[in-house]
Design a protein around this motif. Structure first.
Motif, mmCIF file in Angstrom:
data_model
loop_
_atom_site.group_PDB
_atom_site.id
_atom_site.type_symbol
_atom_site.label_atom_id
_atom_site.label_comp_id
_atom_site.label_asym_id
_atom_site.label_seq_id
_atom_site.Cartn_x
_atom_site.Cartn_y
_atom_site.Cartn_z
ATOM 1 N N ALA A 83 0.836 -1.207 0.000
ATOM 2 C CA ALA A 83 0.000 0.000 0.000
ATOM 3 C C ALA A 83 0.870 1.256 0.000
ATOM 4 C CB ALA A 83 -0.939 0.004 1.200
ATOM 5 N N PHE A 84 1.901 1.267 0.821
ATOM 6 C CA PHE A 84 2.803 2.419 0.879
ATOM 7 C C PHE A 84 3.544 2.586 -0.448
ATOM 8 C CE2 PHE A 84 7.032 4.183 2.034
ATOM 9 C CZ PHE A 84 6.609 5.455 2.374
ATOM 10 N N LEU A 85 3.996 1.488 -1.021
ATOM 11 C CA LEU A 85 4.735 1.565 -2.283
ATOM 12 C C LEU A 85 3.867 2.083 -3.430
ATOM 13 C CD1 LEU A 85 6.912 -1.668 -2.099
ATOM 14 C CD2 LEU A 85 7.631 0.703 -1.761
ATOM 15 N N VAL A 86 2.608 1.653 -3.510
ATOM 16 C CA VAL A 86 1.764 2.158 -4.600
ATOM 17 C C VAL A 86 1.438 3.640 -4.402
ATOM 18 C CG1 VAL A 86 0.828 -0.078 -5.290
ATOM 19 C CG2 VAL A 86 -0.427 1.308 -3.640
ATOM 20 N N GLU A 87 1.404 4.089 -3.151
ATOM 21 C CA GLU A 87 1.214 5.524 -2.906
ATOM 22 C C GLU A 87 2.421 6.306 -3.425
ATOM 23 O OE1 GLU A 87 0.548 5.748 1.306
ATOM 24 O OE2 GLU A 87 -1.207 4.444 1.168
ATOM 25 N N LEU A 88 3.616 5.809 -3.162
ATOM 26 C CA LEU A 88 4.822 6.473 -3.666
ATOM 27 C C LEU A 88 4.893 6.425 -5.189
ATOM 28 C CD1 LEU A 88 7.569 5.314 -1.142
ATOM 29 C CD2 LEU A 88 6.372 7.508 -1.234
ATOM 30 N N VAL A 89 4.526 5.287 -5.758
ATOM 31 C CA VAL A 89 4.513 5.154 -7.215
ATOM 32 C C VAL A 89 3.533 6.154 -7.821
ATOM 33 C CG1 VAL A 89 3.851 3.605 -9.113
ATOM 34 C CG2 VAL A 89 5.346 2.779 -7.285
ATOM 35 N N ALA A 90 2.383 6.330 -7.190
ATOM 36 C CA ALA A 90 1.393 7.300 -7.690
ATOM 37 C C ALA A 90 1.995 8.698 -7.731
ATOM 38 C CB ALA A 90 0.134 7.278 -6.823
ATOM 39 N N LEU A 91 2.713 9.081 -6.697
ATOM 40 C CA LEU A 91 3.347 10.405 -6.695
ATOM 41 C C LEU A 91 4.369 10.522 -7.821
ATOM 42 C CD1 LEU A 91 3.863 10.948 -2.854
ATOM 43 C CD2 LEU A 91 2.065 11.904 -4.318
ATOM 44 N N GLY A 92 5.139 9.466 -8.028
ATOM 45 C CA GLY A 92 6.113 9.471 -9.107
ATOM 46 C C GLY A 92 5.461 9.564 -10.477
ATOM 47 N N ALA B 255 5.453 19.003 -12.433
ATOM 48 C CA ALA B 255 6.187 17.835 -11.930
ATOM 49 C C ALA B 255 6.414 17.899 -10.422
ATOM 50 C CB ALA B 255 7.521 17.688 -12.652
ATOM 51 N N VAL B 256 6.506 19.087 -9.872
ATOM 52 C CA VAL B 256 6.692 19.234 -8.425
ATOM 53 C C VAL B 256 5.359 19.502 -7.737
ATOM 54 C CG1 VAL B 256 7.775 20.652 -6.633
ATOM 55 C CG2 VAL B 256 9.076 20.029 -8.675
ATOM 56 N N GLY B 257 4.550 20.363 -8.335
ATOM 57 C CA GLY B 257 3.309 20.787 -7.694
ATOM 58 C C GLY B 257 2.249 19.714 -7.594
ATOM 59 N N LEU B 258 2.052 18.943 -8.647
ATOM 60 C CA LEU B 258 1.009 17.920 -8.632
ATOM 61 C C LEU B 258 1.263 16.848 -7.568
ATOM 62 C CD1 LEU B 258 -1.640 16.991 -9.845
ATOM 63 C CD2 LEU B 258 -0.352 15.851 -11.651
ATOM 64 N N PRO B 259 2.478 16.284 -7.483
ATOM 65 C CA PRO B 259 2.714 15.322 -6.400
ATOM 66 C C PRO B 259 2.617 15.967 -5.014
ATOM 67 C CG PRO B 259 4.390 15.100 -8.084
ATOM 68 C CD PRO B 259 3.597 16.322 -8.422
ATOM 69 N N LEU B 260 3.039 17.206 -4.897
ATOM 70 C CA LEU B 260 2.976 17.890 -3.608
ATOM 71 C C LEU B 260 1.524 18.084 -3.157
ATOM 72 C CD1 LEU B 260 4.574 19.281 -1.343
ATOM 73 C CD2 LEU B 260 4.410 21.385 -2.670
ATOM 74 N N VAL B 261 0.683 18.561 -4.049
ATOM 75 C CA VAL B 261 -0.736 18.743 -3.720
ATOM 76 C C VAL B 261 -1.376 17.399 -3.400
ATOM 77 C CG1 VAL B 261 -2.985 19.402 -4.684
ATOM 78 C CG2 VAL B 261 -1.007 20.900 -4.986
ATOM 79 N N THR B 262 -1.040 16.384 -4.180
ATOM 80 C CA THR B 262 -1.580 15.047 -3.941
ATOM 81 C C THR B 262 -1.171 14.538 -2.564
ATOM 82 O OG1 THR B 262 -1.500 14.573 -6.307
ATOM 83 C CG2 THR B 262 -1.673 12.683 -4.815
ATOM 84 N N ALA B 263 0.090 14.725 -2.202
ATOM 85 C CA ALA B 263 0.580 14.264 -0.901
ATOM 86 C C ALA B 263 -0.121 14.984 0.246
ATOM 87 C CB ALA B 263 2.090 14.454 -0.807
ATOM 88 N N VAL B 264 -0.362 16.269 0.099
ATOM 89 C CA VAL B 264 -1.050 17.028 1.148
ATOM 90 C C VAL B 264 -2.490 16.548 1.295
ATOM 91 C CG1 VAL B 264 -1.923 19.317 1.772
ATOM 92 C CG2 VAL B 264 0.440 19.055 1.007
ATOM 93 N N VAL B 265 -3.189 16.405 0.172
ATOM 94 C CA VAL B 265 -4.582 15.931 0.220
ATOM 95 C C VAL B 265 -4.627 14.523 0.807
ATOM 96 C CG1 VAL B 265 -6.564 15.257 -1.202
ATOM 97 C CG2 VAL B 265 -5.387 17.421 -1.632
ATOM 98 N N TRP B 266 -3.699 13.675 0.400
ATOM 99 C CA TRP B 266 -3.638 12.302 0.924
ATOM 100 C C TRP B 266 -3.405 12.332 2.435
ATOM 101 C CZ3 TRP B 266 -4.508 7.801 -1.660
ATOM 102 C CH2 TRP B 266 -4.261 6.629 -0.955
ATOM 103 N N GLY B 267 -2.473 13.137 2.870
ATOM 104 C CA GLY B 267 -2.167 13.219 4.294
ATOM 105 C C GLY B 267 -3.336 13.721 5.127
#
Length: 114
Positions: free
Chosen positions: A13-22, A42-54
């Protein structure tokens, strides 16, 4: 044996979350038309995704309801599959979504949350 199964699925589960950000970073870089747009996406989309996920989908999320958690997970992983598809990798997109769906189903049915 159950502990190995539990921790293996949580690790997946953790790995697929990281893969999604990549994949979001890759999609952003590929989609941007200028160097600035590429970097921002490339920086903003994963960052926004990580914040929403968190905030809403992480096991320690403090906001939202279980329904909101599932909506965020489906959106993030569904959009990840769509991003892979649009990058020209439809088979990888399908495999990613199937792996994620199986993993989420196992975690939910086995109550593997830490």
């Amino acid at each position: 044996m159950f502990n190995l199964w539990k921790w293996g699925n949580l690790l997946l589960a953790f790995l697929v979350e990281l893969v999604a950000l990549g994949i979001f970073a890759w999609w952003g870089w590929d989609t941007g038309s200028t160097t600035l747009a590429r970097w921002l996406l490339a920086v903003g989309l994963p960052l926004v995704t990580a914040v929403v996920w968190g905030l809403f989908a992480a096991p320690t999320a403090t906001r939202g309801t279980p329904a909101v958690r599932w909506v965020v997970k489906v959106l993030v992983f569904g959009l990840t599959g769509a991003a892979l598809w649009s990058l020209g990798h439809p088979l990888l997109a399908v495999v990613f979504v199937v792996v994620v769906a199986a993993n989420l189903l196992i975690i939910q049915t086995q109550k593997l949350q830490p």
